[in-house]
Design a protein around this motif. Structure first.
Motif, PDB file in Angstrom:
ATOM      1  N   ARG A  18      24.733 -15.621 -28.774  1.00  0.00           N
ATOM      2  CA  ARG A  18      24.566 -17.039 -29.054  1.00  0.00           C
ATOM      3  C   ARG A  18      25.463 -17.425 -30.217  1.00  0.00           C
ATOM      4  NH1 ARG A  18      19.424 -20.786 -30.892  1.00  0.00           N
ATOM      5  NH2 ARG A  18      19.796 -19.756 -32.912  1.00  0.00           N
ATOM      6  N   THR A  57      26.149 -32.994 -20.666  1.00  0.00           N
ATOM      7  CA  THR A  57      26.887 -31.751 -20.877  1.00  0.00           C
ATOM      8  C   THR A  57      27.906 -31.554 -19.755  1.00  0.00           C
ATOM      9  OG1 THR A  57      25.244 -30.441 -19.683  1.00  0.00           O
ATOM     10  CG2 THR A  57      24.979 -30.613 -22.071  1.00  0.00           C
ATOM     11  N   TYR A  59      30.672 -28.251 -18.270  1.00  0.00           N
ATOM     12  CA  TYR A  59      31.060 -26.850 -18.401  1.00  0.00           C
ATOM     13  C   TYR A  59      32.354 -26.568 -17.645  1.00  0.00           C
ATOM     14  CZ  TYR A  59      26.308 -26.171 -20.086  1.00  0.00           C
ATOM     15  OH  TYR A  59      25.156 -26.250 -20.814  1.00  0.00           O
ATOM     16  N   LYS A  64      30.087 -21.828 -15.752  1.00  0.00           N
ATOM     17  CA  LYS A  64      28.934 -22.528 -15.166  1.00  0.00           C
ATOM     18  C   LYS A  64      27.882 -21.538 -14.689  1.00  0.00           C
ATOM     19  CE  LYS A  64      31.145 -26.790 -13.560  1.00  0.00           C
ATOM     20  NZ  LYS A  64      31.616 -27.540 -12.373  1.00  0.00           N
ATOM     21  N   THR A  68      25.150 -21.952 -21.781  1.00  0.00           N
ATOM     22  CA  THR A  68      24.419 -23.193 -22.009  1.00  0.00           C
ATOM     23  C   THR A  68      24.759 -23.741 -23.384  1.00  0.00           C
ATOM     24  OG1 THR A  68      22.581 -22.414 -20.635  1.00  0.00           O
ATOM     25  CG2 THR A  68      22.156 -24.272 -22.111  1.00  0.00           C
ATOM     26  N   SER A  70      24.040 -26.575 -26.345  1.00  0.00           N
ATOM     27  CA  SER A  70      22.958 -27.413 -26.847  1.00  0.00           C
ATOM     28  C   SER A  70      23.272 -27.817 -28.279  1.00  0.00           C
ATOM     29  CB  SER A  70      21.615 -26.681 -26.779  1.00  0.00           C
ATOM     30  OG  SER A  70      21.632 -25.522 -27.592  1.00  0.00           O
ATOM     31  N   GLN A  81      24.815 -20.620 -25.852  1.00  0.00           N
ATOM     32  CA  GLN A  81      24.142 -19.427 -25.364  1.00  0.00           C
ATOM     33  C   GLN A  81      24.968 -18.854 -24.228  1.00  0.00           C
ATOM     34  OE1 GLN A  81      21.259 -17.849 -26.461  1.00  0.00           O
ATOM     35  NE2 GLN A  81      21.864 -16.266 -24.994  1.00  0.00           N
TER      36      GLN A  81
END
Length: 122
Positions: A18, A57, A59, A64, A68, A70, A81
């Motif tokens: 992360r 969002t 990607y 994809k 993720t 955020s 992440q």
């Protein structure tokens, strides 16, 4: 706005990391944000982007379903992440900020963090 990315490291294929990007300033929520990456000898590629409120969002095709993006505007922080990592994900990852809209073209992003290196071993 000043950005500082962290969280990179060495991980085996299939693992997770992360990344975090902390921003200075009181206007963090007014910026759309994004992650880009650059492998040795290659151009800086779009990874993911997020709108000002976090409700929108986007990607890159190669991440994809695995990555993720955020953000937590109360903490002036954006996250990426990364799951199911592959050796081809190895790169220096940069966080970027633009104005009200995010961009997939790195040349259109105004502010950049210093980058954090991610290495995925096979």
């Amino acid at each position: 706005v000043q950005l500082q990315a962290s969280g990179g490291g060495l991980v085996q294929a299939g693992g997770s990391l992360r990344l975090s990007c902390v921003a200075s300033g009181r206007t963090f929520s007014s910026y759309a944000l994004g992650w880009f990456r650059q492998a040795p000898g290659k151009e800086r590629d779009f990874v993911a982007a997020i709108g000002q409120s976090g409700g929108s969002t986007k990607y890159g095709d190669s991440v994809k379903g695995r990555f993720t993006i955020s953000r937590d505007n109360a903490k002036n922080t954006m996250y990426l992440q990364m799951n199911s990592l592959k050796p081809e994900d190895t790169a220096v990852y940069y966080c970027a900020a633009s104005g009200a809209y995010y961009y997939t073209n790195a040349e259109l992003c105004k502010y950049w963090g210093q980058g954090t290196k991610v290495t995925v071993s096979s």
